[in-house]
Write a protein that holds these residues in place. Structure first.
Motif, PDB file in Angstrom:
ATOM      1  N   ALA A 107     -16.117  18.880  18.971  1.00 33.29           N
ATOM      2  CA  ALA A 107     -15.318  17.610  19.095  1.00 33.29           C
ATOM      3  C   ALA A 107     -16.449  16.308  18.735  1.00 33.29           C
ATOM      4  N   ARG A 108     -17.464  16.587  18.924  1.00 38.70           N
ATOM      5  CA  ARG A 108     -18.251  15.476  18.557  1.00 38.70           C
ATOM      6  C   ARG A 108     -18.547  15.461  17.051  1.00 38.70           C
ATOM      7  N   ASP A 109     -18.634  16.490  16.460  1.00 37.16           N
ATOM      8  CA  ASP A 109     -18.830  16.432  15.158  1.00 37.16           C
ATOM      9  C   ASP A 109     -17.557  15.837  14.178  1.00 37.16           C
ATOM     10  N   VAL A 110     -16.352  16.257  14.927  1.00 38.39           N
ATOM     11  CA  VAL A 110     -15.134  15.750  14.159  1.00 38.39           C
ATOM     12  C   VAL A 110     -14.841  14.548  14.515  1.00 38.39           C
ATOM     13  N   LEU A 111     -15.326  13.974  15.639  1.00 40.60           N
ATOM     14  CA  LEU A 111     -14.984  12.696  16.204  1.00 40.60           C
ATOM     15  C   LEU A 111     -16.102  11.480  15.363  1.00 40.60           C
ATOM     16  N   THR A 112     -17.351  12.053  15.124  1.00 43.31           N
ATOM     17  CA  THR A 112     -18.175  11.535  14.526  1.00 43.31           C
ATOM     18  C   THR A 112     -17.483  11.230  13.017  1.00 43.31           C
ATOM     19  N   ASP A 113     -17.154  12.142  12.377  1.00 42.36           N
ATOM     20  CA  ASP A 113     -16.396  11.967  11.076  1.00 42.36           C
ATOM     21  C   ASP A 113     -15.307  11.243  10.981  1.00 42.36           C
ATOM     22  N   LEU A 114     -14.564  11.435  11.971  1.00 44.87           N
ATOM     23  CA  LEU A 114     -13.364  10.466  12.450  1.00 44.87           C
ATOM     24  C   LEU A 114     -13.880   9.036  12.227  1.00 44.87           C
ATOM     25  N   ALA A 115     -14.702   8.597  12.926  1.00 42.68           N
ATOM     26  CA  ALA A 115     -15.410   7.346  13.323  1.00 42.68           C
ATOM     27  C   ALA A 115     -15.781   6.654  11.850  1.00 42.68           C
ATOM     28  N   ALA A 116     -16.687   7.673  11.052  1.00 45.88           N
ATOM     29  CA  ALA A 116     -17.033   7.108   9.680  1.00 45.88           C
ATOM     30  C   ALA A 116     -15.853   6.844   8.904  1.00 45.88           C
ATOM     31  N   HIS A 117     -15.150   7.806   8.897  1.00 44.76           N
ATOM     32  CA  HIS A 117     -13.736   7.633   8.169  1.00 44.76           C
ATOM     33  C   HIS A 117     -12.820   6.439   8.286  1.00 44.76           C
ATOM     34  N   ASN A 118     -12.620   6.319   9.631  1.00 43.24           N
ATOM     35  CA  ASN A 118     -12.027   5.074  10.081  1.00 43.24           C
ATOM     36  C   ASN A 118     -12.485   3.961   9.975  1.00 43.24           C
ATOM     37  N   ALA A 119     -13.927   3.798   9.988  1.00 40.02           N
ATOM     38  CA  ALA A 119     -14.669   2.339   9.601  1.00 40.02           C
ATOM     39  C   ALA A 119     -14.692   1.903   8.451  1.00 40.02           C
ATOM     40  N   TYR A 120     -14.500   3.012   7.519  1.00 42.25           N
ATOM     41  CA  TYR A 120     -14.172   2.670   6.057  1.00 42.25           C
ATOM     42  C   TYR A 120     -12.790   1.903   5.852  1.00 42.25           C
ATOM     43  N   HIS A 121     -11.684   2.555   6.484  1.00 43.39           N
ATOM     44  CA  HIS A 121     -10.354   2.304   6.339  1.00 43.39           C
ATOM     45  C   HIS A 121      -9.964   1.077   6.911  1.00 43.39           C
ATOM     46  N   TRP A 122     -10.833   0.812   8.452  1.00 43.30           N
ATOM     47  CA  TRP A 122     -10.209  -0.268   8.877  1.00 43.30           C
ATOM     48  C   TRP A 122     -10.955  -1.405   8.153  1.00 43.30           C
ATOM     49  N   GLY A 123     -12.123  -1.375   7.486  1.00 42.20           N
ATOM     50  CA  GLY A 123     -12.707  -2.474   6.870  1.00 42.20           C
ATOM     51  C   GLY A 123     -11.790  -2.769   5.679  1.00 42.20           C
ATOM     52  N   GLN A 124     -10.743  -1.653   4.978  1.00 39.38           N
ATOM     53  CA  GLN A 124      -9.924  -2.056   4.146  1.00 39.38           C
ATOM     54  C   GLN A 124      -8.688  -2.887   4.688  1.00 39.38           C
ATOM     55  N   VAL A 125      -8.331  -2.611   5.867  1.00 38.81           N
ATOM     56  CA  VAL A 125      -7.337  -3.255   6.677  1.00 38.81           C
ATOM     57  C   VAL A 125      -7.868  -4.775   6.787  1.00 38.81           C
ATOM     58  N   ALA A 126      -9.023  -4.786   7.232  1.00 39.26           N
ATOM     59  CA  ALA A 126      -9.278  -6.087   7.563  1.00 39.26           C
ATOM     60  C   ALA A 126      -9.289  -7.142   6.101  1.00 39.26           C
ATOM     61  N   LEU A 127      -9.798  -6.487   5.189  1.00 40.55           N
ATOM     62  CA  LEU A 127      -9.962  -7.226   3.646  1.00 40.55           C
ATOM     63  C   LEU A 127      -8.460  -7.378   3.227  1.00 40.55           C
ATOM     64  N   LEU A 128      -7.497  -6.582   3.334  1.00 39.48           N
ATOM     65  CA  LEU A 128      -6.240  -6.595   3.014  1.00 39.48           C
ATOM     66  C   LEU A 128      -5.432  -7.860   3.745  1.00 39.48           C
ATOM     67  N   ARG A 129      -5.624  -7.928   4.995  1.00 38.40           N
ATOM     68  CA  ARG A 129      -5.104  -8.867   5.728  1.00 38.40           C
ATOM     69  C   ARG A 129      -5.512 -10.174   5.391  1.00 38.40           C
ATOM     70  N   ARG A 130      -6.808 -10.421   4.980  1.00 32.44           N
ATOM     71  CA  ARG A 130      -7.397 -11.681   4.589  1.00 32.44           C
ATOM     72  C   ARG A 130      -6.736 -12.257   2.944  1.00 32.44           C
ATOM     73  N   LEU A 131      -6.979 -11.078   2.370  1.00 33.17           N
ATOM     74  CA  LEU A 131      -6.274 -11.207   0.957  1.00 33.17           C
ATOM     75  C   LEU A 131      -4.773 -11.606   0.805  1.00 33.17           C
ATOM     76  N   LEU A 132      -4.070 -11.239   1.930  1.00 32.76           N
ATOM     77  CA  LEU A 132      -2.747 -11.469   1.869  1.00 32.76           C
ATOM     78  C   LEU A 132      -2.420 -12.723   2.800  1.00 32.76           C
ATOM     79  N   GLY A 133      -3.538 -13.380   3.292  1.00 36.70           N
ATOM     80  CA  GLY A 133      -3.464 -14.430   3.957  1.00 36.70           C
ATOM     81  C   GLY A 133      -2.693 -14.350   5.427  1.00 36.70           C
ATOM     82  N   ASP A 134      -3.073 -13.128   5.892  1.00 41.41           N
ATOM     83  CA  ASP A 134      -2.445 -13.059   7.145  1.00 41.41           C
ATOM     84  C   ASP A 134      -3.395 -12.483   8.289  1.00 41.41           C
ATOM     85  N   TRP A 135      -4.656 -13.116   8.231  1.00 40.65           N
ATOM     86  CA  TRP A 135      -5.718 -12.859   9.259  1.00 40.65           C
ATOM     87  C   TRP A 135      -5.259 -13.323  10.510  1.00 40.65           C
TER      88      TRP A 135
END
Length: 141
Positions: A107-135
């Motif tokens: 579980a630690r290995d899978v969740l560590t991978d998930l945390a890194a994967h999610n950090a990347y994509h949550w960063g995209q979410v933050a950037l897209l919300r800013r670009l859309l003027g919806d922060w």
């Protein structure tokens, strides 16, 4: 809260997913940003699908990654479907928090991978919300 839980939940090094989702609607999440090959809804759907598959592995519900899993399925097209998607993401993050509290080695290995994967994509979410003027209101960070 341990480091793995913090990495999955945000709040210190990462923006909390609940903040990134605050007030988000399907209308905004479905809007295209010029030059970007995906929408917010696409990224959120990807996060939900990969998160569920990862949680099934981490919890022992599955032994292998689902063969042929479409990790970029079409996003919801109704506000109700979008709300369900956001709820699924929120519940999945809560489940990940529980599993990360005292994880098995697997579980630690899978969740560590998930945390890194999610950090990347949550960063995209933050950037897209800013670009859309919806922060989210009042959130200047």
């Amino acid at each position: 809260m341990n480091l793995l839980q913090a990495s999955l939940a945000g709040g210190s090094a990462f923006r909390e997913p609940s903040q990134l989702l605050d007030g988000l609607t399907l209308a905004v999440a479905s809007r295209a940003v010029p030059g970007v090959p995906y929408t917010l809804a696409d990224v959120l759907t990807h996060l939900a699908v990969t998160g569920r598959a990862s949680l099934d592995l981490a919890s022992g519900g599955r032994q292998t990654w689902p063969e042929g899993l479409d990790v970029w399925p079409d996003p919801p097209t109704t506000e109700e479907g979008f709300r369900r998607l956001v709820d699924d993401l929120t519940l999945g993050l809560a489940e990940a928090q529980v599993l990360a509290g005292d994880p098995s080695s697997r579980a630690r290995d899978v969740l560590t991978d998930l945390a890194a994967h999610n950090a990347y994509h949550w960063g995209q979410v933050a950037l897209l919300r800013r670009l859309l003027g919806d922060w989210p209101e009042g959130d200047e960070a």
